[in-house]
Scaffold this active site. Structure first.
Site, PDB file in Angstrom:
ATOM      1  CB  THR A  33      -0.977  -0.057   1.206  1.00  0.00           C
ATOM      2  OG1 THR A  33      -1.944   0.981   1.083  1.00  0.00           O
ATOM      3  CG2 THR A  33      -0.252   0.082   2.531  1.00  0.00           C
ATOM      4  CG  ASN A  34      -0.395   4.735  -1.255  1.00  0.00           C
ATOM      5  OD1 ASN A  34      -1.081   5.466  -0.561  1.00  0.00           O
ATOM      6  ND2 ASN A  34      -0.871   4.151  -2.364  1.00  0.00           N
ATOM      7  CG  HIS A  35       3.282   6.731   3.728  1.00  0.00           C
ATOM      8  ND1 HIS A  35       3.363   6.044   4.906  1.00  0.00           N
ATOM      9  CD2 HIS A  35       4.505   6.640   3.151  1.00  0.00           C
ATOM     10  CE1 HIS A  35       4.588   5.568   5.049  1.00  0.00           C
ATOM     11  NE2 HIS A  35       5.292   5.913   3.989  1.00  0.00           N
ATOM     12  CB  SER A  36      -3.122   7.671   0.450  1.00  0.00           C
ATOM     13  OG  SER A  36      -4.366   8.329   0.421  1.00  0.00           O
TER      14      SER A  36
END
Ligand code: CTP
Ligand code: CA
Length: 230
Positions: A33-36
């Site tokens: 995933t990512n930091h959003s």
């Protein structure tokens, strides 16, 4: 279009907004995933609702409360988000793609948990995901009655890279974020953005900064108007 008035200028219009990260599974317990955090997309959904639009928010997994009066569609992977957006685009008058969509997914998601025993390392092959915004740009209504807004997250050459995305994804507007700007980036309550619009569309023809730089990559910096917004 729509039946807007001063208090509710978006009354009668459908807004389709994406928010949050996506999750790309590796096995039943792990994902990429990512930091959003989804803050931007959720704030936009709330604002569009307050301005009178009927809002559908297609959201990746986030820890935010659902905005009241907004139709929230929860998804996990980029492919799920793509499908959810595709299905709703024809009836959208405004589409704002604020999600941080994973660009790649593991080629195979293991059906069982990947075990560490007997492995000194692990190689995972990633394959690219569909680009939702590119698809929207290519499937817009031909009468110009849909407004398409993209975002760009950059760590270098903000305007140059964002201008390329604006044109390649055929957006009417692109909101460019520089991750490194103080007060900007993930999980902040503020942002620092530059809004780009294509030149010659009559949506603001003065005060555009010229970010110069002759190059041959198809992103004509002079063909983009932009204004700083804090
Ligand atoms: N986007 C999308 N589908 C994807 C990837 C991105 O719809 N698979 C959208 C994002 O929601 C955003 C815009 O495209 O509105 C730009 O996303 P960004 O990640 O900044 O750009 P990319 O085109 O993915 O390029 P890169 O990550 O390599 O900079
Ligand atoms: Ca990306």
């Amino acid at each position: 279009r729509g039946s807007g008035n001063d208090q509710q200028p978006l009354a009668g219009l459908n807004a389709l907004i994406t928010a949050g990260p996506t999750q790309e599974p590796l096995d039943p317990v792990r994902y990429i995933t990512n930091h959003s955090t989804g803050k931007m997309g959720y704030a936009l959904a709330q604002a569009a609702k307050a301005l009178g639009a009927a809002v559908t928010l297609v959201s990746g997994p986030v820890a935010l409360p659902e905005p009241t009066g907004v139709n929230v569609v929860q998804v996990l992977s980029a492919e799920d988000m793509f499908e959810a957006v595709q299905r709703r685009f024809a009836s959208a008058d405004i589409a704002v793609m604020a999600a941080a969509v994973g660009d790649f997914q593991p080629e195979h998601a293991d059906a069982e948990k990947i075990k560490k025993q007997g492995r000194a390392d692990l190689t995972v092959r990633l394959v690219s995901n569909p680009d939702i915004l590119v698809w929207l740009g290519a499937h817009q209504r031909t009468d110009g009655s849909q407004a398409l807004c993209g975002f760009a997250m950059e760590t270098e050459d903000l305007i140059h890279n964002a201008a390329k995305k604006l044109l390649a994804k055929r957006c009417d507007m692109l909101v460019a974020n520089d991750l490194r700007e103080p007060g900007a980036g993930f999980a902040t309550d503020t942002n620092v953005v530059t809004i780009l619009t294509p030149a010659g569309n009559g949506k603001g023809s003065s005060g555009g900064e010229n970010n110069g730089g002759a190059d041959d990559d198809g992103a004509d910096d002079n063909g983009v108007l932009n204004q700083q917004v804090h």
